[in-house]
Design a protein around this motif. Structure first.
Motif, mmCIF file in Angstrom:
data_model
loop_
_atom_site.group_PDB
_atom_site.id
_atom_site.type_symbol
_atom_site.label_atom_id
_atom_site.label_comp_id
_atom_site.label_asym_id
_atom_site.label_seq_id
_atom_site.Cartn_x
_atom_site.Cartn_y
_atom_site.Cartn_z
ATOM 1 N N PHE A 98 -28.971 -51.669 -55.449
ATOM 2 C CA PHE A 98 -28.240 -51.727 -54.191
ATOM 3 C C PHE A 98 -28.464 -50.434 -53.416
ATOM 4 N N GLU A 99 -28.236 -50.511 -52.102
ATOM 5 C CA GLU A 99 -28.282 -49.356 -51.217
ATOM 6 C C GLU A 99 -27.110 -49.467 -50.260
ATOM 7 N N MET A 100 -26.416 -48.347 -50.048
ATOM 8 C CA MET A 100 -25.315 -48.299 -49.094
ATOM 9 C C MET A 100 -25.728 -47.359 -47.966
ATOM 10 N N LEU A 101 -25.594 -47.838 -46.728
ATOM 11 C CA LEU A 101 -26.013 -47.052 -45.577
ATOM 12 C C LEU A 101 -24.872 -46.938 -44.577
ATOM 13 N N ILE A 102 -24.800 -45.795 -43.909
ATOM 14 C CA ILE A 102 -23.905 -45.609 -42.768
ATOM 15 C C ILE A 102 -24.785 -45.193 -41.611
ATOM 16 N N ASP A 103 -24.724 -45.939 -40.533
ATOM 17 C CA ASP A 103 -25.565 -45.703 -39.354
ATOM 18 C C ASP A 103 -27.043 -45.600 -39.740
ATOM 19 N N ASN A 104 -27.480 -46.485 -40.626
ATOM 20 C CA ASN A 104 -28.849 -46.569 -41.136
ATOM 21 C C ASN A 104 -29.287 -45.340 -41.928
ATOM 22 N N GLY A 105 -28.345 -44.509 -42.347
ATOM 23 C CA GLY A 105 -28.649 -43.367 -43.210
ATOM 24 C C GLY A 105 -28.184 -43.664 -44.629
ATOM 25 N N LEU A 106 -29.044 -43.476 -45.595
ATOM 26 C CA LEU A 106 -28.735 -43.788 -46.989
ATOM 27 C C LEU A 106 -27.677 -42.820 -47.524
ATOM 28 N N VAL A 107 -26.566 -43.367 -48.048
ATOM 29 C CA VAL A 107 -25.514 -42.526 -48.621
ATOM 30 C C VAL A 107 -25.330 -42.769 -50.113
ATOM 31 N N ASN A 108 -25.769 -43.918 -50.618
ATOM 32 C CA ASN A 108 -25.641 -44.207 -52.046
ATOM 33 C C ASN A 108 -26.631 -45.303 -52.408
ATOM 34 N N LYS A 109 -27.187 -45.188 -53.618
ATOM 35 C CA LYS A 109 -28.065 -46.242 -54.123
ATOM 36 C C LYS A 109 -27.993 -46.214 -55.630
ATOM 37 N N GLY A 110 -28.374 -47.322 -56.250
ATOM 38 C CA GLY A 110 -28.359 -47.369 -57.702
ATOM 39 C C GLY A 110 -28.622 -48.763 -58.219
ATOM 40 N N SER A 111 -28.344 -48.941 -59.493
ATOM 41 C CA SER A 111 -28.561 -50.211 -60.172
ATOM 42 C C SER A 111 -27.222 -50.901 -60.393
ATOM 43 N N LEU A 112 -27.182 -52.191 -60.176
ATOM 44 C CA LEU A 112 -25.958 -52.950 -60.430
ATOM 45 C C LEU A 112 -25.666 -53.048 -61.924
ATOM 46 N N LEU A 113 -26.658 -52.778 -62.758
ATOM 47 C CA LEU A 113 -26.466 -52.880 -64.200
ATOM 48 C C LEU A 113 -26.014 -51.573 -64.834
ATOM 49 N N THR A 114 -26.393 -50.434 -64.251
ATOM 50 C CA THR A 114 -26.082 -49.154 -64.907
ATOM 51 C C THR A 114 -25.226 -48.207 -64.079
ATOM 52 N N ASP A 115 -25.254 -48.304 -62.764
ATOM 53 C CA ASP A 115 -24.556 -47.339 -61.911
ATOM 54 C C ASP A 115 -23.201 -47.844 -61.434
#
Length: 93
Positions: free
Chosen positions: A49-66
C-alpha cells in the motif's frame, strides 16, 4: 492520519482490525493552516500500500508485515510454560 482495514481470518472466520504503522514522513506540516488536502490510498496487487497527501508519499508498506497485529502469524510462538523434562540429556552425541 491512520489506515485501518478489517481482515477475516480464513481458518477461524474471525474478523480483526489491522492498523498500519505510523507514517514515515513528517505529516504535521500538512495540518497547519486551513487548507484542504487530497488524501489518497493506493492498494497494489502485490499486497503493498501507499498513502499520499497532495500526491506526496507519506507512508508505504506491506499489508502482510507492516500492520499491527500482523496478518501472517509468527512462524514460532513462544510457550511460557515450556520446560525440559527432568530426564533431559544435554550432552552432545
Amino acid at each position: 492520519m491512520h489506515f485501518i482495514f478489517r481482515h477475516k481470518n480464513p481458518k477461524t472466520g474471525e474478523i480483526e482490525e489491522k492498523h498500519t504503522k505510523k507514517p514515515t514522513a513528517n505529516i504535521d506540516s500538512y495540518f497547519t493552516g486551513r487548507k484542504t488536502h487530497l488524501y489518497t490510498l493506493v492498494v497494489n496487487p502485490g499486497q503493498t500500500f501507499e498513502m499520499l497527501i497532495d500526491n506526496g508519499l507519506v507512508n508505504k508498506g506491506s499489508l502482510l508485515t507492516d500492520v499491527s497485529p500482523p496478518v501472517n502469524p509468527p512462524k514460532e510462538i513462544e510457550d511460557p510454560n515450556d520446560k525440559k523434562p527432568a530426564d533431559w540429556d544435554n550432552r552432545e552425541k
